[in-house]
Design a protein around this motif. Structure first.
Motif, short mmCIF file in Angstrom:
data_model
loop_
_atom_site.label_atom_id
_atom_site.label_comp_id
_atom_site.label_asym_id
_atom_site.label_seq_id
_atom_site.Cartn_x
_atom_site.Cartn_y
_atom_site.Cartn_z
N SER A 177 0.22 2.52 -3.87
CA SER A 177 1.83 2.89 -4.02
C SER A 177 1.80 2.66 -4.82
CB SER A 177 2.03 2.05 -2.58
OG SER A 177 1.16 2.43 -1.68
N HIS A 178 3.56 3.96 -4.41
CA HIS A 178 4.03 3.02 -5.34
C HIS A 178 5.84 2.45 -5.24
CE1 HIS A 178 3.00 6.87 -6.88
NE2 HIS A 178 3.66 7.85 -5.86
N GLN A 179 5.73 2.23 -3.62
CA GLN A 179 6.38 1.31 -3.52
C GLN A 179 5.75 0.38 -2.35
OE1 GLN A 179 9.61 4.46 -1.70
NE2 GLN A 179 10.81 3.95 -2.83
N GLN A 180 6.50 -1.15 -2.15
CA GLN A 180 5.93 -1.77 -1.03
C GLN A 180 5.48 -1.10 0.38
OE1 GLN A 180 8.90 -5.07 -2.26
NE2 GLN A 180 7.12 -5.88 -2.70
N THR A 181 6.43 -0.03 0.55
CA THR A 181 6.39 0.42 1.49
C THR A 181 5.84 1.45 1.97
OG1 THR A 181 8.95 0.49 1.76
CG2 THR A 181 8.52 -1.53 2.59
N SER A 182 5.35 2.17 1.19
CA SER A 182 4.57 3.38 1.24
C SER A 182 3.20 3.66 0.53
CB SER A 182 5.25 4.68 0.49
OG SER A 182 5.11 4.16 -1.04
N TYR A 183 2.23 4.75 1.86
CA TYR A 183 0.87 5.26 1.85
C TYR A 183 1.15 5.96 0.95
CZ TYR A 183 0.55 0.17 4.06
OH TYR A 183 0.91 -0.77 5.06
N ASP A 184 0.79 5.73 -0.12
CA ASP A 184 0.42 7.06 -1.52
C ASP A 184 -0.21 7.86 -1.88
OD1 ASP A 184 4.00 7.57 -1.45
OD2 ASP A 184 3.82 5.21 -2.31
N VAL A 185 -1.29 7.11 -2.54
CA VAL A 185 -2.42 7.27 -2.89
C VAL A 185 -3.94 6.53 -2.10
CG1 VAL A 185 -4.32 8.12 -4.47
CG2 VAL A 185 -1.89 8.32 -4.67
N LYS A 186 -4.52 7.56 -0.55
CA LYS A 186 -5.57 6.83 -0.14
C LYS A 186 -6.57 7.25 -0.89
CE LYS A 186 -8.43 7.22 3.72
NZ LYS A 186 -8.60 7.75 5.58
N LEU A 187 -7.95 5.44 -1.81
CA LEU A 187 -8.33 5.22 -2.59
C LEU A 187 -9.68 5.03 -1.51
CD1 LEU A 187 -6.72 2.24 -4.62
CD2 LEU A 187 -7.44 4.61 -4.42
N GLY A 188 -9.87 5.08 -0.12
CA GLY A 188 -10.87 4.74 0.79
C GLY A 188 -10.58 3.96 2.15
N THR A 189 -12.24 4.64 2.89
CA THR A 189 -11.66 3.22 3.83
C THR A 189 -13.09 2.34 3.43
OG1 THR A 189 -10.87 4.80 5.22
CG2 THR A 189 -12.22 3.44 6.35
N LEU A 190 -13.41 1.24 4.05
CA LEU A 190 -14.34 0.17 4.03
C LEU A 190 -14.82 -0.49 5.40
CD1 LEU A 190 -12.73 -1.89 -0.16
CD2 LEU A 190 -14.99 0.12 0.60
N THR A 191 -15.13 -1.30 5.39
CA THR A 191 -16.01 -1.64 6.10
C THR A 191 -16.01 -3.03 5.76
OG1 THR A 191 -17.91 -0.92 6.30
CG2 THR A 191 -16.86 -0.02 7.78
N ALA A 192 -16.02 -3.92 5.09
CA ALA A 192 -16.65 -4.38 3.98
C ALA A 192 -16.28 -5.45 3.07
CB ALA A 192 -18.00 -4.55 3.91
N THR A 193 -16.81 -6.02 2.13
CA THR A 193 -16.42 -6.25 0.23
C THR A 193 -16.75 -4.94 0.36
OG1 THR A 193 -16.37 -8.54 0.61
CG2 THR A 193 -16.99 -7.15 -1.42
N GLY A 194 -15.74 -4.19 -1.03
CA GLY A 194 -16.36 -2.98 -1.84
C GLY A 194 -15.30 -2.92 -2.55
N SER A 195 -15.41 -1.92 -3.51
CA SER A 195 -14.69 -1.44 -4.27
C SER A 195 -14.14 0.12 -4.20
CB SER A 195 -15.06 -1.85 -6.02
OG SER A 195 -15.98 -0.81 -5.69
N LEU A 196 -13.33 0.77 -5.21
CA LEU A 196 -12.78 1.38 -4.80
C LEU A 196 -12.20 2.44 -6.12
CD1 LEU A 196 -11.03 2.20 -1.24
CD2 LEU A 196 -13.14 2.78 -1.83
N ALA A 197 -12.30 3.02 -6.75
CA ALA A 197 -11.91 3.74 -7.99
C ALA A 197 -10.29 4.62 -7.80
CB ALA A 197 -12.88 4.76 -8.60
N VAL A 198 -9.38 4.21 -8.85
CA VAL A 198 -7.95 4.81 -9.15
C VAL A 198 -8.53 6.11 -9.84
CG1 VAL A 198 -5.76 5.11 -9.09
CG2 VAL A 198 -6.67 3.15 -8.88
N PRO A 199 -8.44 7.46 -8.58
CA PRO A 199 -8.51 8.58 -9.28
C PRO A 199 -7.27 9.28 -10.43
CG PRO A 199 -7.37 9.09 -6.92
CD PRO A 199 -7.11 7.48 -7.11
#
Lengths: 97, 220
Positions: free
Chosen positions: B198-220
């Motif tokens: 996200s750009h700001q502390q209160t926005s949700y701008d670029v969804k990286l993905g959904t996790l259910t446990a420890t995991g890593s997601l790439a920034v597109p």
């Protein structure tokens, strides 16, 4: 009745138009359109040696800089360059051709 | 007969007021940054920079910024364009997927998050401070969240519960394409959570993905 309606309507239109004109009159035409340039980091040299960009960025070199005239009302030799991502980091310089 | 005459007269007055408008503004000339070279008079572009100079090429296609730090002269060369800079992604955000249940039903629910780290080229470049990114369930917006959420993984975790959380990427660091966001979760409850950049502390701008446990997601 018809007269009252007509004069009332015209008065309203007139006041709207004059109000619009007054608001325009309060906004003088701009003398210049300042142009901001965006700089993208393409090379880093330490001395004469070209070094990788990413470590330099992690070391604080801005990835993007925003360059603009310092004075927005007339052409001057002063420019401002700021880190686009963190504008609190910026410099002013006087350039000579 | 009198009424039409008065109407015409009033209409003429209104028309006259319209035609006395000031002329429309012309397109103003463009004011471009000056060209040439010179020393920096005030400010710094990075901490502890000394002997700063700027050279802007006559065609305004390149800028070179030279500075000295720790006795080493460094020159950063930039390609210039009129396009605006891309918005900086400064925060990683975590929240439950919608629809959200009642706040009271979410209290204490997992996932129990240990840390959020950012990797670039395989190396950890940031594991920032956590804050509340939503006031939905009475949390103080942008206030510091539990200390267990800060820093690298240490086995200490806080349940997401009824909160939505954000992490600073790092000190004056922004996410870029290819960065990896690693979320470390302690419990194995399998509760899904969404991760954003996200750009700001209160926005949700670029969804990286959904996790259910420890995991890593790439920034597109």
């Amino acid at each position: 009745m018809l007269f009252a309606a007509l004069t009332g309507g015209i008065a309203v239109v007139g006041s709207l138009l004059s109000g619009h004109r007054a608001s325009r009159a309060r906004e003088p035409c701009r003398s210049f359109q300042p142009v901001q340039l965006t700089g993208t980091l393409i090379e880093v040299r330490k001395g004469e040696l070209v070094v990788p960009i990413e470590p330099a960025i992690l070391d604080g070199v801005p990835r993007f800089i925003c360059v603009s005239p310092t004075n927005l009302n007339q052409q001057t030799p002063w420019v401002s360059a700021a880190n686009c991502d963190f504008p609190e980091l910026s410099v002013n310089a006087m350039l000579t051709p | 007969m009198t009424i039409p005459r008065i109407s015409v007269a009033l209409a003429s007055i209104v028309f006259a007021s319209c035609t006395t408008d000031p002329p429309a503004c012309q397109d103003p000339p463009r004011l471009l940054p000056a060209i040439g070279s010179g020393v920096v008079v005030s400010g710094t572009l990075l901490a502890d920079a000394r002997a700063q100079r700027i050279v802007l090429s006559p065609d305004r296609r390149f800028l070179e910024y030279t500075f000295t730090r720790d006795g080493v002269a460094t020159t950063a060369r930039y390609a210039l364009a009129e396009a605006p800079p891309p918005p900086a992604l400064l925060f990683v955000m975590v929240r439950r997927p919608p629809p959200l249940g009642a706040c009271s039903a979410l209290v204490g629910r997992g996932p129990a998050i240990d840390s959020v780290e950012v990797k670039r080229g395989g190396a950890v470049i940031g594991s920032g401070r956590a804050f509340f990114s939503s006031a939905r369930c009475g949390h103080d917006l942008t206030a510091k969240a539990g200390g267990e959420l800060d820093g690298p993984p240490d086995g200490l975790a806080t349940a997401l519960g009824d909160s939505e959380l954000g992490w600073t990427v790092g000190t004056r660091l922004a996410l870029v394409s290819g960065d990896e966001v690693v979320v470390t979760v302690v419990d194995g409850a399998g509760e899904p959570f969404e991760v954003y950049a996200s750009h700001q502390q209160t926005s949700y701008d670029v969804k990286l993905g959904t996790l259910t446990a420890t995991g890593s997601l790439a920034v597109p």
